[in-house]
Design a protein around this motif. Structure first.
Motif, PDB file in Angstrom:
ATOM      1  N   TRP A  31      67.753  49.712  26.288  1.00 37.62           N
ATOM      2  CA  TRP A  31      67.553  49.350  24.880  1.00 37.62           C
ATOM      3  C   TRP A  31      68.879  49.380  24.125  1.00 37.62           C
ATOM      4  CZ3 TRP A  31      63.731  46.748  23.025  1.00 37.62           C
ATOM      5  CH2 TRP A  31      62.482  46.830  23.624  1.00 37.62           C
ATOM      6  N   GLY A  32      69.712  50.353  24.419  1.00 37.20           N
ATOM      7  CA  GLY A  32      71.017  50.424  23.782  1.00 37.20           C
ATOM      8  C   GLY A  32      71.864  49.210  24.109  1.00 37.20           C
ATOM      9  N   LYS A  33      71.807  48.774  25.353  1.00 35.15           N
ATOM     10  CA  LYS A  33      72.575  47.594  25.770  1.00 35.15           C
ATOM     11  C   LYS A  33      72.072  46.349  25.044  1.00 35.15           C
ATOM     12  CE  LYS A  33      74.506  45.687  30.003  1.00 35.15           C
ATOM     13  NZ  LYS A  33      74.454  45.761  31.467  1.00 35.15           N
ATOM     14  N   LEU A  34      70.762  46.210  24.927  1.00 34.49           N
ATOM     15  CA  LEU A  34      70.192  45.077  24.199  1.00 34.49           C
ATOM     16  C   LEU A  34      70.654  45.099  22.742  1.00 34.49           C
ATOM     17  CD1 LEU A  34      68.182  42.666  23.940  1.00 34.49           C
ATOM     18  CD2 LEU A  34      66.498  44.385  23.221  1.00 34.49           C
ATOM     19  N   LEU A  35      70.554  46.262  22.098  1.00 39.60           N
ATOM     20  CA  LEU A  35      70.976  46.370  20.705  1.00 39.60           C
ATOM     21  C   LEU A  35      72.471  46.113  20.549  1.00 39.60           C
ATOM     22  CD1 LEU A  35      68.886  49.449  19.527  1.00 39.60           C
ATOM     23  CD2 LEU A  35      68.545  47.045  18.925  1.00 39.60           C
ATOM     24  N   ALA A  36      73.266  46.560  21.502  1.00 37.79           N
ATOM     25  CA  ALA A  36      74.709  46.325  21.444  1.00 37.79           C
ATOM     26  C   ALA A  36      75.023  44.838  21.595  1.00 37.79           C
ATOM     27  CB  ALA A  36      75.429  47.132  22.519  1.00 37.79           C
ATOM     28  N   ILE A  37      74.358  44.165  22.511  1.00 39.77           N
ATOM     29  CA  ILE A  37      74.592  42.732  22.692  1.00 39.77           C
ATOM     30  C   ILE A  37      74.183  41.971  21.435  1.00 39.77           C
ATOM     31  CG2 ILE A  37      73.811  40.686  23.975  1.00 39.77           C
ATOM     32  CD1 ILE A  37      73.782  42.544  26.490  1.00 39.77           C
ATOM     33  N   LEU A  38      73.031  42.325  20.865  1.00 44.21           N
ATOM     34  CA  LEU A  38      72.620  41.700  19.605  1.00 44.21           C
ATOM     35  C   LEU A  38      73.610  42.031  18.491  1.00 44.21           C
ATOM     36  CD1 LEU A  38      68.754  42.252  19.730  1.00 44.21           C
ATOM     37  CD2 LEU A  38      70.031  40.119  20.108  1.00 44.21           C
ATOM     38  N   GLY A  39      74.155  43.235  18.512  1.00 47.64           N
ATOM     39  CA  GLY A  39      75.171  43.622  17.536  1.00 47.64           C
ATOM     40  C   GLY A  39      76.425  42.780  17.667  1.00 47.64           C
ATOM     41  N   PHE A  40      76.869  42.542  18.908  1.00 50.23           N
ATOM     42  CA  PHE A  40      78.040  41.686  19.120  1.00 50.23           C
ATOM     43  C   PHE A  40      77.780  40.259  18.625  1.00 50.23           C
ATOM     44  CE2 PHE A  40      79.422  44.698  22.630  1.00 50.23           C
ATOM     45  CZ  PHE A  40      80.518  45.173  21.920  1.00 50.23           C
ATOM     46  N   ILE A  41      76.573  39.761  18.853  1.00 46.27           N
ATOM     47  CA  ILE A  41      76.219  38.426  18.360  1.00 46.27           C
ATOM     48  C   ILE A  41      76.250  38.407  16.835  1.00 46.27           C
ATOM     49  CG2 ILE A  41      74.329  36.745  18.176  1.00 46.27           C
ATOM     50  CD1 ILE A  41      73.570  37.585  21.091  1.00 46.27           C
ATOM     51  N   GLY A  42      75.673  39.438  16.211  1.00 43.02           N
ATOM     52  CA  GLY A  42      75.699  39.528  14.749  1.00 43.02           C
ATOM     53  C   GLY A  42      77.115  39.627  14.206  1.00 43.02           C
ATOM     54  N   LEU A  43      77.960  40.380  14.890  1.00 45.90           N
ATOM     55  CA  LEU A  43      79.358  40.491  14.465  1.00 45.90           C
ATOM     56  C   LEU A  43      80.071  39.145  14.584  1.00 45.90           C
ATOM     57  CD1 LEU A  43      80.337  43.926  16.025  1.00 45.90           C
ATOM     58  CD2 LEU A  43      79.994  43.408  13.609  1.00 45.90           C
ATOM     59  N   GLY A  44      79.765  38.420  15.643  1.00 54.72           N
ATOM     60  CA  GLY A  44      80.338  37.087  15.795  1.00 54.72           C
ATOM     61  C   GLY A  44      79.925  36.164  14.655  1.00 54.72           C
ATOM     62  N   LEU A  45      78.667  36.247  14.252  1.00 53.75           N
ATOM     63  CA  LEU A  45      78.201  35.441  13.120  1.00 53.75           C
ATOM     64  C   LEU A  45      78.883  35.868  11.826  1.00 53.75           C
ATOM     65  CD1 LEU A  45      74.390  35.194  13.960  1.00 53.75           C
ATOM     66  CD2 LEU A  45      76.128  33.403  14.160  1.00 53.75           C
ATOM     67  N   LEU A  46      79.092  37.178  11.652  1.00 52.60           N
ATOM     68  CA  LEU A  46      79.806  37.664  10.468  1.00 52.60           C
ATOM     69  C   LEU A  46      81.240  37.140  10.431  1.00 52.60           C
ATOM     70  CD1 LEU A  46      78.805  41.405   9.916  1.00 52.60           C
ATOM     71  CD2 LEU A  46      78.535  39.515   8.326  1.00 52.60           C
ATOM     72  N   VAL A  47      81.897  37.131  11.580  1.00 53.46           N
ATOM     73  CA  VAL A  47      83.267  36.619  11.645  1.00 53.46           C
ATOM     74  C   VAL A  47      83.287  35.125  11.308  1.00 53.46           C
ATOM     75  CG1 VAL A  47      85.188  36.130  13.218  1.00 53.46           C
ATOM     76  CG2 VAL A  47      84.125  38.389  13.211  1.00 53.46           C
ATOM     77  N   LEU A  48      82.332  34.373  11.858  1.00 54.77           N
ATOM     78  CA  LEU A  48      82.255  32.942  11.523  1.00 54.77           C
ATOM     79  C   LEU A  48      82.016  32.743  10.029  1.00 54.77           C
ATOM     80  CD1 LEU A  48      80.234  31.458  14.519  1.00 54.77           C
ATOM     81  CD2 LEU A  48      82.628  31.051  13.944  1.00 54.77           C
ATOM     82  N   MET A  49      81.112  33.550   9.461  1.00 53.45           N
ATOM     83  CA  MET A  49      80.871  33.470   8.017  1.00 53.45           C
ATOM     84  C   MET A  49      82.135  33.800   7.248  1.00 53.45           C
ATOM     85  SD  MET A  49      78.023  32.478   6.727  1.00 53.45           S
ATOM     86  CE  MET A  49      77.934  33.263   5.135  1.00 53.45           C
ATOM     87  N   GLY A  50      82.883  34.771   7.721  1.00 55.41           N
ATOM     88  CA  GLY A  50      84.113  35.147   7.046  1.00 55.41           C
ATOM     89  C   GLY A  50      85.122  34.011   7.009  1.00 55.41           C
ATOM     90  N   PHE A  51      85.229  33.289   8.109  1.00 58.15           N
ATOM     91  CA  PHE A  51      86.198  32.199   8.176  1.00 58.15           C
ATOM     92  C   PHE A  51      85.739  30.955   7.410  1.00 58.15           C
ATOM     93  CE2 PHE A  51      87.877  34.288  12.148  1.00 58.15           C
ATOM     94  CZ  PHE A  51      89.100  34.620  11.586  1.00 58.15           C
TER      95      PHE A  51
END
Length: 153
Positions: A31-51
């Motif tokens: 479950w932690g790995k799933l949440l971490a992978i989803l977290g990385f995806i969310g962070l990627g979307l945040l970075v795209l939004m930032g740019f």
């Protein structure tokens, strides 16, 4: 009757985990790995939004941005990037915890399990400090509102 709480674990103590506990650890790691992978995806979307924040806002709203300075979109984009950077570390620690836990349980490696728990400690430490900071900010805002209301009346 006074106990020494600074070092509750002695050097020679060992802990053995039974099958159910190992199963719980493996499930937690999954479950932690799933949440971490989803977290990385969310962070990627945040970075795209930032740019691309400025371009997205101007395309969505069009000419209605007349009253908003152009620098506002850059400030908001930078804020998205800062938030992504801030939350990168707990997501990374959660991912490391998950991977090291799965590996250590499979190989019965206690050193690796200790490293996994160190990463989990870092996740909880981050969110503990984050919570304290947010509560302090809320408290300051509440005091500011009270002082503002007192001066207004």
């Amino acid at each position: 009757m006074e106990e020494n709480l600074s070092s509750p674990i002695e050097e020679n103590n060992t802990i053995t985990l039974e099958r159910p506990a190992l199963g719980f650890l493996m499930e937690t790691a999954r479950w932690g790995k799933l949440l971490a992978i989803l977290g990385f995806i969310g962070l990627g979307l945040l970075v795209l939004m930032g740019f691309f924040y400025g371009a997205l806002i101007s395309a969505m709203v069009g000419d209605e941005l007349g009253n908003i300075p152009a620098s506002f979109s850059w400030i908001m984009g930078f804020a998205y990037l800062l938030i992504a950077l801030l939350f990168f570390f707990p997501v990374l620690y959660l991912y490391r915890f998950s991977v090291k836990t799965q590996s250590s349980v499979r190989s019965k490696n206690t050193v690796e399990l200790t490293q996994a728990f160190s990463n989990l400690k870092s996740v909880f430490k981050f969110f503990g400090i984050y919570t304290i900071v947010i509560l302090a900010i809320y408290g300051l805002v509440f005091l500011g509102v009270l002082m503002g209301a007192a001066f207004m009346s």
